[in-house]
Scaffold this active site. Sequence first.
Site, PDB file in Angstrom:
ATOM      1  N   ASP A   1     -70.218  13.604  -2.603  1.00  0.00           N
ATOM      2  CA  ASP A   1     -69.278  14.692  -2.360  1.00  0.00           C
ATOM      3  C   ASP A   1     -67.853  14.169  -2.161  1.00  0.00           C
ATOM      4  OD1 ASP A   1     -70.698  16.949  -2.715  1.00  0.00           O
ATOM      5  OD2 ASP A   1     -70.887  17.498  -0.611  1.00  0.00           O
TER       6      ASP A   1
ATOM      7  N   ASP B   1     -78.905   8.499   5.000  1.00  0.00           N
ATOM      8  CA  ASP B   1     -77.447   8.593   5.035  1.00  0.00           C
ATOM      9  C   ASP B   1     -76.836   7.348   4.412  1.00  0.00           C
ATOM     10  OD1 ASP B   1     -77.466  11.071   6.119  1.00  0.00           O
ATOM     11  OD2 ASP B   1     -76.995  10.457   8.169  1.00  0.00           O
TER      12      ASP B   1
ATOM     13  N   ASP C   1     -80.511  19.404   9.825  1.00  0.00           N
ATOM     14  CA  ASP C   1     -81.755  18.665  10.027  1.00  0.00           C
ATOM     15  C   ASP C   1     -82.618  19.305  11.109  1.00  0.00           C
ATOM     16  OD1 ASP C   1     -79.913  18.102  11.975  1.00  0.00           O
ATOM     17  OD2 ASP C   1     -79.923  15.934  11.688  1.00  0.00           O
TER      18      ASP C   1
END
Length: 694
Positions: free
Chosen positions: A268, A327, A421
């Site tokens: 992104d 991540d 999450d």
Amino acid sequence: MAPRLHFSDWWGKDKQRGTPVIVKMENPNFSIVEIDGPDAAFKPIEKSRGKNAKQVTWVLMLKANQAVGCVAWLATILWSLIGTIKNRLILRKGVSLASEKLGKSNLLFRIIKVCLGVSLVMLAFEVIAYFKGWNYFQNPNLYIPHTSDVLGLFHIIYVVWLDFRADYIAPSVQKLSTFCTVLFLIQSLDRLVLCLGCFYIKCKKIKPRIEGDPFKSDDLEGSNNSYYPMVLVQIPMCNEKEVYEMSISAVCQLDWPKDHLLIQILDDSDNECIQDLIKSEVAKWNQKGVNIIYRHRLVRTGYKAGNLKSAMSCDYVKDYEFVAIFDADFQPTPDFLKQTVPHFKDNPELGLVQTRWAFVNKDENLLTRLQNINLCFHFEVEQQVNGVFLNFFGFNGTAGIWRIKALEESGGWLERTTVEDMDIAVRAHLNGWKFIYLNDVRVLCEVPESFEAYRKQQHRWHSGPMQLFRVCLPAIVSSKISIWKKANLILLFFLLRKLILPFYSFTLFCVVLPLTMFIPEAELPFWVVCYIPILMTLLNILPAPKSIPFIAPYLLFENTMSVTKFNAMVSGLFQLGSSYEWVVTKKAGRSSESDLLAAAEKDLKAFGAPQISRGASESELSELNRLNKQKDETSTPVKKSNKIYRKELALAFLLLTASARSLLSAHGLHFYFLLFQGVTFLLVGLDLIGEQIS
């Protein structure tokens, strides 16, 4: 001469070697010593024997030197602190105010400023009363004078204030103190039960186990790959130029059949140079035969949840059974999938396998050490106990693997909160899916090294659950799960651990305790200030035993962070503007020791080899040079500055004012606690903890 170690005495105590010697000195200033053996000179000197003047002088000089050194050390620290305060508060050198949204989010800061002003006025009255002898408790026959001079006016105001304080303010403060104390005891009991549960798990050696070899084929003619399910790996990232290379490299080295593994790099980034660098890294691994693709959204909505939702909408996802999420700063080991995926076999109700985080920079500075204490307790105690006894816990957003069917039946990724999450975990639990936590499987990652990054991370982590609680409460109440599971979700998971904890921590130690110094009619029990906090801190620090020397800084720092957590909790509960703010946590790009050694070996080979790349064409080399140049441009150091945090500074002066008031009342323990807590707030408010920016 070094003293003897007396090893000979173990096997021959009766034997004496050497000849007794008598030494006589002609100088009368020296005494005559008779040595009756080889070790007699090292026997302790009799206490009745005095010291001469020269020995006493040397001892006094040594003591004085130690005292002067200690005073000089304290003076140096004090001078440095004063210099820092001067530079950052008065001269404003290399500092900037922390970015805070105006409006309702600054209400807490205004309230703290008003309390600080009132406390300073009250302290001034108390100081005057102290020196004038107007002590209400020591002088019960205090009368209101009928004079109209200045001193008489002060006297009248002081006595009226005492009456008003005792009749109207003290009862309310005492009720608030009792209420917070009860909440403190309930939360402490919950923490104690969790620790006992963890102790039981350790004693019984309870943990999820894999029976046999789940990948072993019974059909000798069949292919082993048929026993490896299709796994999708996703790495969502946004402008992660410091860590993208490490995470992609680690995931591409996962030990899994290549035709049963697909890696999605969900970028992104809004920086074109970083996009090109990530594309180049993906192309490099693609040429090595890794099944990896690059995805970039033109419209960046929904932050991480929107990124994951967009990736799951691809047509080829239906061919995969599981999805692992990492991540950008996470570096899984090659056997990660082989340690996690087998738990899904013959367990159709299992929806999630969560693994533990391990930190490559936990010893970088004091801030990272204190974070390590909190996160060790979270994974070692909270996640493990909830996983064993409840089969439910909050998904940590990374280092976990989901069954795609569980995600789809639970509604998929939603963009309604900043804790996507936790949102998907709660909805999956309401649909009957079970979770497993593997404490032995660890994935390397980073913790924030600067207080600014840590503060923004904690704000998101504590405002998001309150957003989720508002939107999930009707679904929890109307769900078909058992009553005790509903009670666990509402009372323990949300209210006690997400709402009550930051509320009482801020109110009790940052509001009620200073108030009791100015309103002595309302008392806070001694054990609330001393015994229980120390006990709870010891329980928190047990999963990280090497951090025991940091028990005092940890206790003070956690009280300091209660300001940020309380503010985030209120903003999330009442849906204020800052509760929907998402800031990507800044990473430093730390590598593990093995990664550093591998990189060093790679550099040595590169310098020793005459060719850069064997199979590279001229156009590929020119493209590589262009990308390296862009990488150098993006790595140009940006001028940064330390922050000033107004809420923490205002509370620092408020607590120091309260400590001065407690000094007048001779509150020993309260004075020291308020003093050290105020100094801690001052250090945090001046951004003197964590990564320092020169």
